[in-house]
Design an enzyme around this catalytic site. Structure first.
Site, PDB file in Angstrom:
ATOM      1  N   HIS A  10       0.874  -1.191   0.000  1.00 56.53           N
ATOM      2  CA  HIS A  10       0.000   0.000   0.000  1.00 56.53           C
ATOM      3  C   HIS A  10       0.902   1.230   0.000  1.00 56.53           C
ATOM      4  O   HIS A  10       1.474   1.597   1.024  1.00 56.53           O
ATOM      5  CB  HIS A  10      -0.901   0.000   1.240  1.00 56.53           C
ATOM      6  CG  HIS A  10      -1.870   1.144   1.262  1.00 56.53           C
ATOM      7  ND1 HIS A  10      -3.211   0.956   1.503  1.00 56.53           N
ATOM      8  CD2 HIS A  10      -1.712   2.484   1.073  1.00 56.53           C
ATOM      9  CE1 HIS A  10      -3.831   2.120   1.458  1.00 56.53           C
ATOM     10  NE2 HIS A  10      -2.930   3.075   1.210  1.00 56.53           N
ATOM     11  N   HIS A  12       1.648   5.327  -1.689  1.00 51.63           N
ATOM     12  CA  HIS A  12       1.274   6.506  -2.481  1.00 51.63           C
ATOM     13  C   HIS A  12       2.543   7.077  -3.113  1.00 51.63           C
ATOM     14  O   HIS A  12       3.427   7.542  -2.394  1.00 51.63           O
ATOM     15  CB  HIS A  12       0.624   7.571  -1.592  1.00 51.63           C
ATOM     16  CG  HIS A  12      -0.667   7.099  -0.987  1.00 51.63           C
ATOM     17  ND1 HIS A  12      -1.886   7.298  -1.590  1.00 51.63           N
ATOM     18  CD2 HIS A  12      -0.919   6.394   0.139  1.00 51.63           C
ATOM     19  CE1 HIS A  12      -2.840   6.751  -0.853  1.00 51.63           C
ATOM     20  NE2 HIS A  12      -2.275   6.187   0.207  1.00 51.63           N
ATOM     21  N   LYS A  93      -8.894  -0.271  -5.983  1.00 54.56           N
ATOM     22  CA  LYS A  93      -9.005   0.332  -4.650  1.00 54.56           C
ATOM     23  C   LYS A  93     -10.327   1.064  -4.493  1.00 54.56           C
ATOM     24  O   LYS A  93     -10.645   1.946  -5.289  1.00 54.56           O
ATOM     25  CB  LYS A  93      -7.834   1.314  -4.445  1.00 54.56           C
ATOM     26  CG  LYS A  93      -7.893   2.141  -3.161  1.00 54.56           C
ATOM     27  CD  LYS A  93      -7.538   1.325  -1.945  1.00 54.56           C
ATOM     28  CE  LYS A  93      -7.722   2.094  -0.645  1.00 54.56           C
ATOM     29  NZ  LYS A  93      -6.671   3.063  -0.362  1.00 54.56           N
ATOM     30  N   HIS A 132     -10.470   1.124   1.623  1.00 55.32           N
ATOM     31  CA  HIS A 132     -10.236   2.063   2.729  1.00 55.32           C
ATOM     32  C   HIS A 132     -11.481   1.971   3.598  1.00 55.32           C
ATOM     33  O   HIS A 132     -12.513   2.551   3.277  1.00 55.32           O
ATOM     34  CB  HIS A 132     -10.028   3.485   2.206  1.00 55.32           C
ATOM     35  CG  HIS A 132      -9.723   4.472   3.292  1.00 55.32           C
ATOM     36  ND1 HIS A 132      -8.544   5.173   3.366  1.00 55.32           N
ATOM     37  CD2 HIS A 132     -10.448   4.839   4.387  1.00 55.32           C
ATOM     38  CE1 HIS A 132      -8.556   5.947   4.452  1.00 55.32           C
ATOM     39  NE2 HIS A 132      -9.713   5.767   5.078  1.00 55.32           N
ATOM     40  N   HIS A 166      -4.701  -0.804   5.617  1.00 51.40           N
ATOM     41  CA  HIS A 166      -4.174  -0.089   6.793  1.00 51.40           C
ATOM     42  C   HIS A 166      -5.087  -0.212   8.010  1.00 51.40           C
ATOM     43  O   HIS A 166      -5.598   0.780   8.530  1.00 51.40           O
ATOM     44  CB  HIS A 166      -3.891   1.381   6.485  1.00 51.40           C
ATOM     45  CG  HIS A 166      -4.953   2.100   5.683  1.00 51.40           C
ATOM     46  ND1 HIS A 166      -6.269   2.125   6.039  1.00 51.40           N
ATOM     47  CD2 HIS A 166      -4.872   2.807   4.530  1.00 51.40           C
ATOM     48  CE1 HIS A 166      -6.953   2.817   5.156  1.00 51.40           C
ATOM     49  NE2 HIS A 166      -6.120   3.234   4.226  1.00 51.40           N
ATOM     50  N   ASP A 238       1.450   2.545   3.518  1.00 48.22           N
ATOM     51  CA  ASP A 238       0.605   3.734   3.368  1.00 48.22           C
ATOM     52  C   ASP A 238       1.464   4.995   3.463  1.00 48.22           C
ATOM     53  O   ASP A 238       0.999   6.044   3.912  1.00 48.22           O
ATOM     54  CB  ASP A 238      -0.533   3.774   4.392  1.00 48.22           C
ATOM     55  CG  ASP A 238      -1.655   4.719   3.953  1.00 48.22           C
ATOM     56  OD1 ASP A 238      -1.664   5.136   2.772  1.00 48.22           O
ATOM     57  OD2 ASP A 238      -2.512   5.045   4.787  1.00 48.22           O
ATOM     58  N   HIS A 242       3.433  14.387   1.638  1.00 51.58           N
ATOM     59  CA  HIS A 242       2.859  15.702   1.347  1.00 51.58           C
ATOM     60  C   HIS A 242       4.000  16.698   1.549  1.00 51.58           C
ATOM     61  O   HIS A 242       4.856  16.481   2.426  1.00 51.58           O
ATOM     62  CB  HIS A 242       1.738  16.048   2.331  1.00 51.58           C
ATOM     63  CG  HIS A 242       0.516  15.182   2.191  1.00 51.58           C
ATOM     64  ND1 HIS A 242      -0.483  15.438   1.273  1.00 51.58           N
ATOM     65  CD2 HIS A 242       0.132  14.070   2.846  1.00 51.58           C
ATOM     66  CE1 HIS A 242      -1.436  14.517   1.384  1.00 51.58           C
ATOM     67  NE2 HIS A 242      -1.084  13.667   2.327  1.00 51.58           N
TER      68      HIS A 242
END
Ligand code: DOR
Ligand code: ZN
Length: 335
Positions: A10, A12, A93, A132, A166, A238, A242
């Site tokens: 998982h 990003h 997802k 999620h 998660h 996960d 940012h």
């Protein structure tokens, strides 16, 4: 200490400059990862997923790394579309609408009949569904409330592989053993922190994520199944970068950036908790091979017990444990 073909189930990786900046922090130490589709707009067509994979491969450069691609679930996906895209993806997802970063186009209501055509086709084509799992209830109860939706889906679609992403609660851990077709990923940060670490003292924006970290008893339940390498759980970081300004802000973005330190800190945690290296290997790789039937590229990570000072940022993204010492370092990566 040596790990073979670690997988992050998982992840990003974002897009554009952020992708260019952070892709290698996963691609250096992991053999592959399940790539989340919550871009703006979300990855939801064959063309988008193929093009995104190409951009990832470019950002990865000469690292040995397989991005296992996903689409952003829409109830309108039909069998012919899924057949046409099947070879380009490893999973789909599902986000509840508006529950987290870039999830506005997700699902509302969870009406089994509305979802039936797409989920039946996915089960027939053997495409796993990653979820999620949070309702829009009170923030600490969202995941526990979602367990009844997991149960509804697991019962209505018994041939569909459903991965509870998660997980953060003891309720989700309990659901794992009740339904044959439920699996789970667990992050590094949810094995380490509780809500106290986020908001018990001064607010720690770099530990703020969705689902929010929960209670000590929840963390203990997660730790138990991770440390014993329960055959239905997999590591999924996960890791969700940012830019610093989006985290250290009024209106802090959710996400913890752990990719560059994940294996080292997992090694430290398993050692501290007296769990075996075999179990760590199963948690970060072997269970995922089996559950997803993937064959990641060969890669061996040699870790050594030498303290490492985590940088204050990686290209403007603040990692977990920034400026702190962790006990393990990456000694060598053999391809
Ligand atoms: O904390 C999170 N960050 N949770 C998610 O579900 C999404 C992720 C992100 O994309 O930033
Ligand atoms: Zn995520």
């Amino acid at each position: 200490m040596q790990l073979t073909a670690p997988l992050d189930m998982h992840l990003h990786l974002r897009d554009g400059e952020m992708l260019e900046n952070i892709a290698k922090s996963s691609a250096h130490t992991f053999s592959g990862a399940i790539i989340m589709p919550n871009l703006v707009p979300p990855v939801s067509t064959k063309e988008e997923v193929v093009a995104y994979k190409e951009r990832i491969m470019k950002a990865v450069g000469d690292e040995t790394f397989t991005p296992y691609m996903t689409l952003f679930f829409k109830p309108s996906y039909d069998k012919s579309f899924l057949e046409s895209v099947k070879d380009e993806i490893t999973a789909i997802k599902l986000y509840p609408a508006g529950i987290t970063t870039n999830s506005e186009g997700g699902v509302s209501g969870f009406d089994v009949e509305e979802l039936r055509p797409a989920l039946t086709a996915m089960a027939e084509l053997n495409i796993p569904l990653c979820v999620h799992g949070e309702t829009n209830g009170f923030v600490m109860d969202r995941e526990a409330e979602f367990v009844s939706i997991y149960e509804k889906l697991a019962t209505a679609f018994p041939k569909l592989k459903i991965i509870m992403e998660h997980i953060t609660t003891k309720e989700s851990v309990q659901a794992l053993d009740k339904y044959e077709n439920l699996y789970a990923t667990i992050t590094l940060h949810h094995l380490l922190i509780t809500l106290d670490d986020v908001a018990g003292g001064m607010l720690q924006p770099h530990l703020f994520c969705k689902p929010i970290a929960k209670r000590p008893e929840d963390r203990s339940a997660l730790l138990k199944v991770a440390l014993e390498a329960h055959p239905k759980v997999m590591f999924g970081s996960d890791s969700a970068p940012h830019p610093r300004h989006a985290k250290e802000a009024c209106g802090c973005a959710a996400g913890v950036f752990t990719a560059p330190i994940a294996l080292q800190v997992l090694a430290e945690l398993f050692e501290k908790e007296n769990a075996s290296l075999e179990n760590l290997q199963a948690f970060v790789s072997d269970n995922a091979h089996r559950i997803y039937a993937v064959t990641p590229p060969k890669k061996t990570i040699i870790l050594e017990k030498r303290s490492f000072k985590v940088p204050s940022d990686y290209n403007g993204v603040v990692p977990m444990y920034a400026d702190e010492e962790i006990a393990y370092s990456i000694k060598e990566v053999q391809k």
